[in-house]
Design a protein around this motif. Structure first.
Motif, short mmCIF file in Angstrom:
data_model
loop_
_atom_site.label_atom_id
_atom_site.label_comp_id
_atom_site.label_asym_id
_atom_site.label_seq_id
_atom_site.Cartn_x
_atom_site.Cartn_y
_atom_site.Cartn_z
N ASP A 159 23.09 -46.40 -38.49
CA ASP A 159 22.61 -46.27 -39.22
C ASP A 159 22.51 -46.54 -41.07
O ASP A 159 24.06 -46.23 -41.11
N CYS A 189 21.07 -46.77 -45.44
CA CYS A 189 20.09 -47.34 -46.51
C CYS A 189 20.55 -46.99 -47.78
O CYS A 189 21.15 -46.32 -47.91
N ILE A 238 20.38 -37.03 -46.66
CA ILE A 238 21.18 -37.59 -45.04
C ILE A 238 21.21 -36.79 -44.41
O ILE A 238 21.11 -37.37 -42.87
N GLN A 263 17.74 -36.25 -42.28
CA GLN A 263 17.04 -37.43 -41.71
C GLN A 263 18.08 -38.54 -41.22
O GLN A 263 17.18 -38.68 -39.67
N SER A 264 19.00 -38.26 -41.06
CA SER A 264 19.71 -38.86 -40.41
C SER A 264 21.39 -38.62 -39.85
O SER A 264 21.73 -38.92 -39.02
#
Length: 289
Positions: free
Chosen positions: A232, A234, A248, A251-252
């Motif tokens: 991942d 971003c 972060i 969400q990740s």
């Protein structure tokens, strides 16, 4: 800056985004950000020469001729008068010159007020001082000042930097305005109620806050590895480092590994965005040794 944390099987790297998107050119925005600066290209593209030019357009587009005429006829305008000369049968617009300390004619209009209403309105708009133009425009539009702080970095706010930033008395000042018209507000919220105006003002302030993060370099990106493989990534986070870490994490990262953001270590990579995973692991191991 580049920071990393490892908790098997994940390794998280967070770094400065050195190519962030500009919120004023790359995002869709609600407000109009108008700035003037001799060295920096700030805000939105526009054709206004100065604040006076902007305020005149806002008044022309949102204030009725009757409102402007009534303000001046009542004697409430600063240094501008609209009076009827019965002997000459005409309306006269005068302005006061502070240097010469006397009144001067700006324009005259023969006949009745109603017959000359639009022309008188246009002449008054051209004659009124910015203070009165702002008062008139602010009745229908939301208009907020934009202050810039320029001291080893750039920062922008709708509030003054005086009293909250070092040397603000020399290194800060107003550089423009952000505004929303009645049409903007109605399109966004469907009405022109006090509640919609309040929401619109909050939205304008949030746009300035995002632009401030961009100007001040508070822009981040991250990469997440699982078992050595990038899974991942971003870019384009604008905001405080603490807020970005929590975003972060939520969400990740899996719930079991969200505490990784609280154990980040600065690694030697502060420039190269795509440093190799093995190099990052080596840096972390050296710190723990």
């Amino acid at each position: 800056m580049s920071m990393a944390a490892y908790k098997a099987p994940y390794m998280l790297q967070i770094m400065m985004d050195d190519e962030p998107l500009n919120p004023r050119t790359d995002w869709d925005n609600f407000g109009h950000m108008v700035c003037w600066h001799s060295r920096y290209n700030l805000g939105d593209e526009h054709s206004f020469e100065d604040t006076n030019d902007l305020l005149k357009e806002l008044v022309r587009n949102s204030v009725s001729p009757d409102t402007v005429i009534d303000l001046v006829k009542s004697g409430k305008a600063d240094k501008v008068k609209l009076e009827y000369d019965r002997s000459a049968g005409r309306w006269e617009i005068s302005s006061y010159d502070r240097h010469f300390q006397k009144w001067f004619f700006e324009a005259t209009f023969e006949g009745k007020l109603d017959a000359n209403k639009q022309d008188i309105f246009e002449s008054l708009v051209d004659t009124l001082l910015n203070s009165d133009l702002y008062t008139l425009a602010a009745e229908k539009n939301i208009i907020l000042p934009l202050n810039l702080y320029d001291h080893s970095m750039l920062s922008m706010s709708t509030s003054s930097f005086f009293g909250r930033a070092q040397h603000a008395e020399w290194d800060s000042g107003q550089v423009g305005w952000i505004y929303a018209t009645p049409e903007d507000i109605k399109k966004e919220y469907g009405s022109l109620t006090p509640e919609s105006y309040e929401k619109a003002e909050t939205l304008l302030k949030s746009e300035v806050e995002s632009y401030d993060y961009y100007l001040s370099g508070q822009c981040y990106g991250f990469r997440l590895y699982e078992n050595g493989e990038e899974t991942d990534s971003c870019w384009g986070f604008l905001g405080s480092f603490s807020d970005m870490k929590q975003e972060i994490a939520s969400q990740s990262l899996p719930e079991s590994h969200r505490d990784m953001v609280d154990h980040l270590h600065e690694v030697s990579d502060t420039v190269i965005r795509y440093k190799d995973y093995d190099d990052l692991m080596e840096n972390l191991e050296e710190m723990e040794a």
